[in-house]
Every structure is written in structure tokens, then in C-alpha cells.
Design a protein around this motif. Structure first.
Motif, PDB file in Angstrom:
ATOM      1  N   VAL A  43       0.978  -1.276  -0.092  1.00  0.00           N
ATOM      2  CA  VAL A  43       0.121   0.148  -0.044  1.00  0.00           C
ATOM      3  C   VAL A  43       0.867   1.378   0.123  1.00  0.00           C
ATOM      4  CG1 VAL A  43      -1.759   1.228   1.408  1.00  0.00           C
ATOM      5  CG2 VAL A  43      -1.953  -1.238   1.329  1.00  0.00           C
ATOM      6  N   HIS A  44       0.477   2.148  -0.789  1.00  0.00           N
ATOM      7  CA  HIS A  44       0.998   3.635  -0.609  1.00  0.00           C
ATOM      8  C   HIS A  44      -0.032   4.631  -0.476  1.00  0.00           C
ATOM      9  CE1 HIS A  44       3.838   6.847  -0.903  1.00  0.00           C
ATOM     10  NE2 HIS A  44       3.174   7.464  -1.836  1.00  0.00           N
ATOM     11  N   GLY A  45       0.080   5.629   0.595  1.00  0.00           N
ATOM     12  CA  GLY A  45      -0.829   6.544   0.797  1.00  0.00           C
ATOM     13  C   GLY A  45      -0.567   7.876   0.918  1.00  0.00           C
ATOM     14  N   THR A  47      -1.686  12.206   1.690  1.00  0.00           N
ATOM     15  CA  THR A  47      -2.766  13.318   2.069  1.00  0.00           C
ATOM     16  C   THR A  47      -3.100  14.105   0.841  1.00  0.00           C
ATOM     17  OG1 THR A  47      -1.951  13.371   4.373  1.00  0.00           O
ATOM     18  CG2 THR A  47      -3.313  15.125   3.839  1.00  0.00           C
ATOM     19  N   ASN A  49      -6.048  17.351  -0.483  1.00  0.00           N
ATOM     20  CA  ASN A  49      -7.412  17.984  -0.437  1.00  0.00           C
ATOM     21  C   ASN A  49      -7.509  18.418  -1.742  1.00  0.00           C
ATOM     22  OD1 ASN A  49      -5.386  20.082  -0.651  1.00  0.00           O
ATOM     23  ND2 ASN A  49      -6.538  21.607   0.611  1.00  0.00           N
ATOM     24  N   ALA A  50      -7.177  18.322  -2.815  1.00  0.00           N
ATOM     25  CA  ALA A  50      -7.514  18.583  -4.054  1.00  0.00           C
ATOM     26  C   ALA A  50      -8.397  17.360  -4.947  1.00  0.00           C
ATOM     27  CB  ALA A  50      -6.121  18.788  -4.981  1.00  0.00           C
ATOM     28  N   SER A  64      -6.352  15.274  -7.771  1.00  0.00           N
ATOM     29  CA  SER A  64      -5.175  16.361  -8.507  1.00  0.00           C
ATOM     30  C   SER A  64      -4.008  15.994  -7.621  1.00  0.00           C
ATOM     31  CB  SER A  64      -5.372  17.814  -8.472  1.00  0.00           C
ATOM     32  OG  SER A  64      -4.268  18.636  -9.186  1.00  0.00           O
ATOM     33  N   ALA A  66       0.649  15.976  -7.500  1.00  0.00           N
ATOM     34  CA  ALA A  66       1.529  16.484  -7.954  1.00  0.00           C
ATOM     35  C   ALA A  66       2.651  15.443  -8.666  1.00  0.00           C
ATOM     36  CB  ALA A  66       2.595  16.974  -6.749  1.00  0.00           C
ATOM     37  N   LYS A  70       5.394  10.491  -5.085  1.00  0.00           N
ATOM     38  CA  LYS A  70       5.414   8.972  -5.457  1.00  0.00           C
ATOM     39  C   LYS A  70       4.057   8.447  -6.008  1.00  0.00           C
ATOM     40  CE  LYS A  70       8.794   8.333  -2.049  1.00  0.00           C
ATOM     41  NZ  LYS A  70       9.076   8.185  -0.526  1.00  0.00           N
ATOM     42  N   MET A  71       2.888   9.098  -5.268  1.00  0.00           N
ATOM     43  CA  MET A  71       1.474   8.762  -5.493  1.00  0.00           C
ATOM     44  C   MET A  71       1.388   8.613  -6.881  1.00  0.00           C
ATOM     45  SD  MET A  71      -1.213   7.505  -4.507  1.00  0.00           S
ATOM     46  CE  MET A  71      -1.393   7.316  -2.801  1.00  0.00           C
ATOM     47  N   HIS A  96       0.464  12.468   8.914  1.00  0.00           N
ATOM     48  CA  HIS A  96       1.483  11.382   8.724  1.00  0.00           C
ATOM     49  C   HIS A  96       1.361  11.046   7.157  1.00  0.00           C
ATOM     50  CE1 HIS A  96       3.102   7.319   9.065  1.00  0.00           C
ATOM     51  NE2 HIS A  96       2.201   6.967   8.155  1.00  0.00           N
TER      52      HIS A  96
HETATM   53  P1  FAD Z   1       5.651  10.078   0.649  1.00  0.00           P
HETATM   54  O1  FAD Z   1       5.966  11.574   1.026  1.00  0.00           O
HETATM   55  O2  FAD Z   1       6.707   9.246   0.680  1.00  0.00           O
HETATM   56  O3  FAD Z   1       4.585   9.417   1.620  1.00  0.00           O
HETATM   57  C1  FAD Z   1       3.704  10.144   2.373  1.00  0.00           C
HETATM   58  C2  FAD Z   1       3.767   9.695   3.750  1.00  0.00           C
HETATM   59  O4  FAD Z   1       2.666   8.777   3.784  1.00  0.00           O
HETATM   60  C3  FAD Z   1       4.990   9.149   4.293  1.00  0.00           C
HETATM   61  O5  FAD Z   1       5.238   9.586   5.541  1.00  0.00           O
HETATM   62  C4  FAD Z   1       4.882   7.703   4.208  1.00  0.00           C
HETATM   63  O6  FAD Z   1       5.533   7.169   5.619  1.00  0.00           O
HETATM   64  C5  FAD Z   1       3.544   7.402   4.417  1.00  0.00           C
HETATM   65  N1  FAD Z   1       2.804   6.332   3.922  1.00  0.00           N
HETATM   66  C6  FAD Z   1       2.722   6.088   2.618  1.00  0.00           C
HETATM   67  N2  FAD Z   1       2.280   4.674   2.572  1.00  0.00           N
HETATM   68  C7  FAD Z   1       2.062   4.213   3.738  1.00  0.00           C
HETATM   69  C8  FAD Z   1       1.758   2.898   4.134  1.00  0.00           C
HETATM   70  N3  FAD Z   1       1.341   1.904   3.552  1.00  0.00           N
HETATM   71  N4  FAD Z   1       1.483   2.642   5.453  1.00  0.00           N
HETATM   72  C9  FAD Z   1       1.947   3.730   6.589  1.00  0.00           C
HETATM   73  N5  FAD Z   1       2.504   5.153   5.998  1.00  0.00           N
HETATM   74  C10 FAD Z   1       2.621   5.097   4.626  1.00  0.00           C
HETATM   75  N6  FAD Z   1      -0.215  16.894  -2.429  1.00  0.00           N
HETATM   76  C11 FAD Z   1      -0.862  16.525  -3.764  1.00  0.00           C
HETATM   77  O7  FAD Z   1      -0.293  16.335  -4.796  1.00  0.00           O
HETATM   78  N7  FAD Z   1      -2.428  17.067  -3.858  1.00  0.00           N
HETATM   79  C12 FAD Z   1      -3.069  17.250  -3.009  1.00  0.00           C
HETATM   80  O8  FAD Z   1      -4.389  17.593  -3.218  1.00  0.00           O
HETATM   81  C13 FAD Z   1      -2.463  17.585  -1.788  1.00  0.00           C
HETATM   82  N8  FAD Z   1      -3.407  18.037  -0.732  1.00  0.00           N
HETATM   83  C14 FAD Z   1      -2.515  18.121   0.752  1.00  0.00           C
HETATM   84  C15 FAD Z   1      -3.417  18.541   1.747  1.00  0.00           C
HETATM   85  C16 FAD Z   1      -3.077  18.512   2.959  1.00  0.00           C
HETATM   86  C17 FAD Z   1      -3.877  19.188   4.129  1.00  0.00           C
HETATM   87  C18 FAD Z   1      -1.608  18.281   3.077  1.00  0.00           C
HETATM   88  C19 FAD Z   1      -0.975  18.477   4.589  1.00  0.00           C
HETATM   89  C20 FAD Z   1      -0.795  17.899   2.121  1.00  0.00           C
HETATM   90  C21 FAD Z   1      -1.225  17.963   0.745  1.00  0.00           C
HETATM   91  N9  FAD Z   1      -0.457  17.436  -0.216  1.00  0.00           N
HETATM   92  C22 FAD Z   1      -1.082  17.290  -1.495  1.00  0.00           C
HETATM   93  C23 FAD Z   1       1.050  17.052  -0.057  1.00  0.00           C
HETATM   94  C24 FAD Z   1       1.148  15.639  -0.116  1.00  0.00           C
HETATM   95  O9  FAD Z   1       0.387  14.971   1.205  1.00  0.00           O
HETATM   96  C25 FAD Z   1       2.632  15.202   0.442  1.00  0.00           C
HETATM   97  O10 FAD Z   1       3.548  15.965  -0.483  1.00  0.00           O
HETATM   98  C26 FAD Z   1       3.072  13.877   0.212  1.00  0.00           C
HETATM   99  O11 FAD Z   1       4.276  13.605   1.145  1.00  0.00           O
HETATM  100  C27 FAD Z   1       3.233  13.108  -0.947  1.00  0.00           C
HETATM  101  O12 FAD Z   1       3.291  11.889  -0.772  1.00  0.00           O
HETATM  102  P2  FAD Z   1       4.221  10.864  -1.857  1.00  0.00           P
HETATM  103  O13 FAD Z   1       3.385  10.210  -2.756  1.00  0.00           O
HETATM  104  O14 FAD Z   1       5.307  11.710  -2.512  1.00  0.00           O
HETATM  105  O15 FAD Z   1       4.947  10.051  -0.787  1.00  0.00           O
END
Ligand code: FAD
Length: 176
Positions: A43-45, A47, A49-50, A64, A66, A70-71, A96
Motif C-alpha cells: 500500500v502507498h498513501g 494526504t 485535499n485537491a 489532483s 503533484a 510518488k503517488m 502522517h
Molecule cells: P511520501 O511522501 O513518501 O509518503 C507520504 C507519507 O505517507 C510518508 O510519511 C509515508 O511514510 C506515509 N505512507 C505511505 N504509505 C504508507 C503505508 N502503506 N503505511 C503507512 N504509512 C505510509 N499533494 C498533492 O499532490 N495533492 C493534494 O491535493 C495535496 N493535498 C494536501 C493537503 C494537505 C492538508 C496536506 C497536509 C498535504 C497535501 N499534499 C497534496 C501534499 C502531499 O500529501 C505530500 O507532498 C506527500 O508527502 C506526498 O506523498 P508521496 O506520494 O510523495 O509519498
């Protein structure tokens, strides 16, 4: 200066001003999730709000993401994603999954149609990607909702970079 005393200055359209202006549009908070197979280690997750509803029939939503997240690559690979709309007490999860705090003990997934979703969320949507549109530094992933569930309760609210709770102004004039 305007008649009501506020300062009315024209601003350059920079990424910072875009963030500040659009942060004044109130939203809920979701965790978008995806996995190649029904296995917690896959699983990858993150946050987000878009998120918005697009169509009721057929049932479509969009997120939406970025291009640098990674997502974005993960959703492109799996062709599916889940949207968990967070409840008011789930702020630690939103931090988180934004990489701003580490709360692994709070993370519990449930599965719907092979898509992981966050336990305790107000709404679960399990989606299949039907279209992905590049849009500047983000990609819009349109998802067809294959399964959903919702609970009553208070949502987590995001406004001007802060997490808030919702106050009732008028009780359900549309009969939701
Ligand atoms: P990572 O940054 O590597 O992962 C995100 C986090 O999730 C890491 O801490 C990781 O440990 C944890 N994680 C992932 N998978 C698991 C799992 N299976 N079990 C436990 N933990 C896990 N970005 C956008 O592109 N669009 C948006 O709409 C947006 N809205 C946002 C709204 C808010 C309120 C906030 C605070 C942030 C928002 N962001 C948005 C920014 C986005 O959430 C971050 O840039 C995020 O870090 C991008 O995740 P990533 O896929 O690059 O993976």
C-alpha cells in the motif's frame, strides 16, 4: 485602501500567492491510497485535499496529484485508487500521510474491491482510473467509483493551512 478599510493590492500570480489565495477555499481532507495487490506491504498513501466530485451518473471523482509525488507514478501503475474522507479526529493521519509526522500505529487499512482505505474515515470510495490529464505540475486522475460507504459524523476541515472543525450554520436545507 478600499471603503471598508481593507488593503486592495494587486498581487503577482506566483506559486506562493496561488497557495495563499486558494487556501482560502475551505476543503475537507482525504487520504488517497493505492496498491498493486491486496497486501498491506504494497500500500502507498498520501494526504490530498485537491479532491472533487465530477459526475453522479456515471459516478466520477477526481484527485489532483503533484507530478513529483510518488503517488502519481503509483496510481498510473495500478489504475486504481481509494479516497478516505477523514473524520474530525483523524488529523494525526493527515499529517502522517503528508510526511509531516510519524504515526504508524494509527494506520489501519480496510479493503474494498481490492483497494485499501483508512479505517475510521467518514467516507470510503474505491475507484478505477478512467482518465488521467496532465495539468501543469499536477496530474488529474478521474476515477469511476466502484464501491462506496459513508457514516455520519464530523469531518476534518482544512483552511489557510490549518486544520479546523465544522460549525453548523443551517441544518440541511437540501435534505442530504
Ligand atoms: P511520501 O511522501 O513518501 O509518503 C507520504 C507519507 O505517507 C510518508 O510519511 C509515508 O511514510 C506515509 N505512507 C505511505 N504509505 C504508507 C503505508 N502503506 N503505511 C503507512 N504509512 C505510509 N499533494 C498533492 O499532490 N495533492 C493534494 O491535493 C495535496 N493535498 C494536501 C493537503 C494537505 C492538508 C496536506 C497536509 C498535504 C497535501 N499534499 C497534496 C501534499 C502531499 O500529501 C505530500 O507532498 C506527500 O508527502 C506526498 O506523498 P508521496 O506520494 O510523495 O509519498
Amino acid at each position: 485602501m478600499t471603503t471598508d478599510g481593507t488593503v486592495d493590492t494587486e498581487l503577482d500570480v506566483t506559486p506562493l500567492h496561488m497557495r495563499k489565495a486558494l487556501g482560502r477555499f475551505v476543503s475537507g481532507v482525504t487520504i488517497v491510497t493505492t496498491a498493486e495487490r491486496e497486501d498491506e506491504s504494497a500500500v502507498h498513501g498520501m494526504t490530498a485535499n485537491a479532491f472533487t466530485s465530477v459526475s453522479l451518473d456515471p459516478p466520477l471523482v477526481l484527485v489532483s496529484i503533484a507530478n513529483r509525488a510518488k503517488m502519481n507514478e503509483r496510481i498510473t501503475e495500478t489504475g486504481r485508487y481509494g479516497v478516505s474522507i477523514l473524520a474530525g479526529d483523524q488529523e494525526p493521519l493527515s499529517l502522517h500521510f503528508a510526511g509531516a509526522a510519524s504515526e504508524p500505529d494509527l494506520v489501519r487499512f480496510v479493503w474494498r474491491k481490492g483497494v485499501p482505505l483508512l479505517e475510521g474515515a467518514l467516507v470510503h470510495l474505491a475507484c478505477t482510473v478512467v482518465d488521467s490529464h496532465p495539468a501543469g505540475d499536477h496530474t488529474l486522475h478521474v476515477g469511476r467509483v466502484e464501491e462506496l460507504r459513508y457514516d455520519d459524523g464530523h469531518p476534518l476541515v482544512f483552511y489557510t493551512g490549518s486544520f479546523r472543525s465544522l460549525e453548523l450554520v443551517r441544518d440541511d436545507p437540501w435534505g442530504f
